[in-house]
Design a protein around this motif. Structure first.
Motif, short mmCIF file in Angstrom:
data_model
loop_
_atom_site.label_atom_id
_atom_site.label_comp_id
_atom_site.label_asym_id
_atom_site.label_seq_id
_atom_site.Cartn_x
_atom_site.Cartn_y
_atom_site.Cartn_z
N VAL A 147 0.84 -1.20 0.00
CA VAL A 147 0.00 0.00 0.00
C VAL A 147 0.87 1.25 0.00
N THR A 148 1.94 1.22 0.79
CA THR A 148 2.82 2.38 0.91
C THR A 148 3.56 2.67 -0.38
N VAL A 149 4.13 1.67 -1.00
CA VAL A 149 4.99 1.89 -2.17
C VAL A 149 4.18 2.25 -3.42
N ARG A 150 2.89 2.06 -3.41
CA ARG A 150 2.07 2.37 -4.59
C ARG A 150 1.63 3.82 -4.64
N GLN A 151 1.97 4.62 -3.63
CA GLN A 151 1.47 5.99 -3.56
C GLN A 151 2.52 6.98 -4.06
N LYS A 152 2.06 7.95 -4.85
CA LYS A 152 2.96 8.99 -5.33
C LYS A 152 3.29 9.96 -4.21
N TYR A 153 2.27 10.39 -3.48
CA TYR A 153 2.45 11.22 -2.29
C TYR A 153 1.95 10.42 -1.10
N ARG A 154 2.82 10.20 -0.14
CA ARG A 154 2.44 9.37 0.99
C ARG A 154 2.56 10.14 2.29
N GLU A 206 -2.82 12.70 -3.48
CA GLU A 206 -2.47 13.45 -4.70
C GLU A 206 -3.43 14.61 -4.92
N ALA A 207 -4.73 14.39 -4.66
CA ALA A 207 -5.70 15.46 -4.83
C ALA A 207 -5.46 16.59 -3.82
N VAL A 208 -5.12 16.25 -2.59
CA VAL A 208 -4.84 17.27 -1.59
C VAL A 208 -3.61 18.08 -1.98
N TRP A 209 -2.60 17.41 -2.50
CA TRP A 209 -1.39 18.12 -2.91
C TRP A 209 -1.68 19.10 -4.05
N ARG A 210 -2.48 18.66 -5.01
CA ARG A 210 -2.78 19.51 -6.16
C ARG A 210 -3.74 20.63 -5.82
N GLN A 211 -4.66 20.39 -4.90
CA GLN A 211 -5.70 21.37 -4.60
C GLN A 211 -5.55 21.96 -3.20
N ARG A 212 -4.33 22.01 -2.69
CA ARG A 212 -4.11 22.53 -1.35
C ARG A 212 -4.51 24.00 -1.22
N ALA A 213 -4.33 24.78 -2.28
CA ALA A 213 -4.72 26.20 -2.21
C ALA A 213 -6.23 26.33 -2.05
N ARG A 268 -7.86 12.80 8.13
CA ARG A 268 -7.71 13.46 9.44
C ARG A 268 -6.25 13.76 9.75
N ARG A 269 -5.36 12.89 9.31
CA ARG A 269 -3.94 13.09 9.57
C ARG A 269 -3.40 14.32 8.85
N LEU A 270 -4.05 14.74 7.77
CA LEU A 270 -3.58 15.89 7.00
C LEU A 270 -3.93 17.22 7.64
N PHE A 271 -4.64 17.19 8.77
CA PHE A 271 -5.01 18.41 9.48
C PHE A 271 -4.58 18.28 10.94
N ASP A 272 -4.22 19.40 11.54
CA ASP A 272 -3.82 19.37 12.94
C ASP A 272 -5.03 19.65 13.83
N ARG A 304 -1.92 20.46 6.82
CA ARG A 304 -0.50 20.21 7.04
C ARG A 304 0.07 19.42 5.86
N VAL A 305 0.38 20.15 4.78
CA VAL A 305 0.96 19.47 3.61
C VAL A 305 2.37 18.99 3.89
N ASP A 306 3.00 19.48 4.97
CA ASP A 306 4.32 19.00 5.33
C ASP A 306 4.29 17.55 5.81
N ARG A 307 3.09 17.04 6.06
CA ARG A 307 2.95 15.63 6.44
C ARG A 307 2.87 14.71 5.23
N LEU A 308 2.99 15.28 4.04
CA LEU A 308 3.03 14.50 2.82
C LEU A 308 4.45 14.49 2.28
N GLY A 309 4.89 13.34 1.81
CA GLY A 309 6.20 13.22 1.20
C GLY A 309 6.07 12.56 -0.15
#
Length: 266
Positions: free
Chosen positions: A81-88, A153-160, A248-252, A258-263
């Protein structure tokens, strides 16, 4: 009805077809030749090892050994599951969320199916428990991986856009609500397509295997219906849980994105 055994030279003929595809891929410059050959080699090695392990597990039939094998399968599925993600999710959260979601959904549905529906004696009989758990984990893994990948991926692209919604006063679950729904739909789509095409476009794998092994088609059909329904339930609840926890993990605690929680995967 006797099952026709396959010799190693017959399997070698089948592998020749894979080699032919790899050569064609190389000539077409698709860049997939190495991946194709490695995947084929892994298939042979992994299935051969699993065959040896299953013979031992079937011989002893111990719940402890079945549980250990299920645990290994779960951990490997979590890694996939982990290795299949572009942004994890960073910090091991992608592995943790995926693994826990699959454990809750796949294991619970497997136990319910064994105890309540099939009811073998004992209930953990490896002939039923291991194949059922394997099919549930495999399909749940696909749904969870697709759902989390679509979400991150959607959160990364549409974070603004998400941050604009937060500034307008929307709570985090509303600001990301549509993205969550799209992610869950993405995870459920493969199994829904499989159910819609079952019996018309394709004969599912378990049904085909049982028929080849000599099981009457009427019984094979019943088992396949059961498997399709249990896989759908496991995939659905697993994807819902993984996407909800990942979102939920993407928000504090103050509802800040918190996009810094994405790599990004390397």
């Amino acid at each position: 009805m006797n099952v026709i055994d396959l010799s190693w030279w017959q399997l070698a003929l089948a592998s020749g077809l894979v080699v032919a595809l790899a050569v064609t891929s190389w000539l077409a410059r698709l860049g997939m030749t190495r991946s194709l050959l490695i995947a084929a080699a892994r298939t042979v090695i992994q299935l051969a090892l699993v065959g040896v392990v299953l013979e031992a597990v079937f011989e002893f039939g111990s719940l402890v050994w079945i549980g250990l094998m299920g645990g290994v399968m779960l951990l490997v599925a979590g890694r996939e599951v982990t290795v299949r993600q572009k942004y994890r999710l960073s910090g091991g959260w992608a592995f943790g969320i995926g693994t826990v979601s699959m454990f809750i959904s796949a294991f619970s549905v497997t136990v319910i199916t064994l105890v309540v529906i099939i009811a073998p004696e004992p209930w953990y009989r490896p002939q039923y428990s291991i194949p059922l758990l394997g099919m549930l984990l495999g399909n749940t893994m696909t749904g969870v991986a697709l759902g989390l990948d679509r979400l991150t991926e959607a959160v990364w692209r549409q974070r603004a856009m998400i941050e604009n919604r937060l500034m307008l006063g929307q709570p985090w679950n509303v600001a990301i609500g549509e993205l969550r729904r799209d992610a869950v739909r993405s995870g459920l789509m493969p199994i829904i397509n499989a159910m819609a095409a079952a019996g018309i476009v394709s004969l599912p794998g378990m049904m085909t295997g049982q028929i080849l092994a000599g099981t009457p088609p009427a019984i094979a059909v019943k088992y396949q219906i059961l498997i399709m329904f249990t896989i759908t339930v496991g995939t659905g609840f697993g994807t819902l849980a993984a996407v909800a926890a990942g979102a939920r993990r993407l928000f504090d605690a103050r509802d800040r994105l918190r996009v810094d929680r994405l790599g990004k995967a390397s």
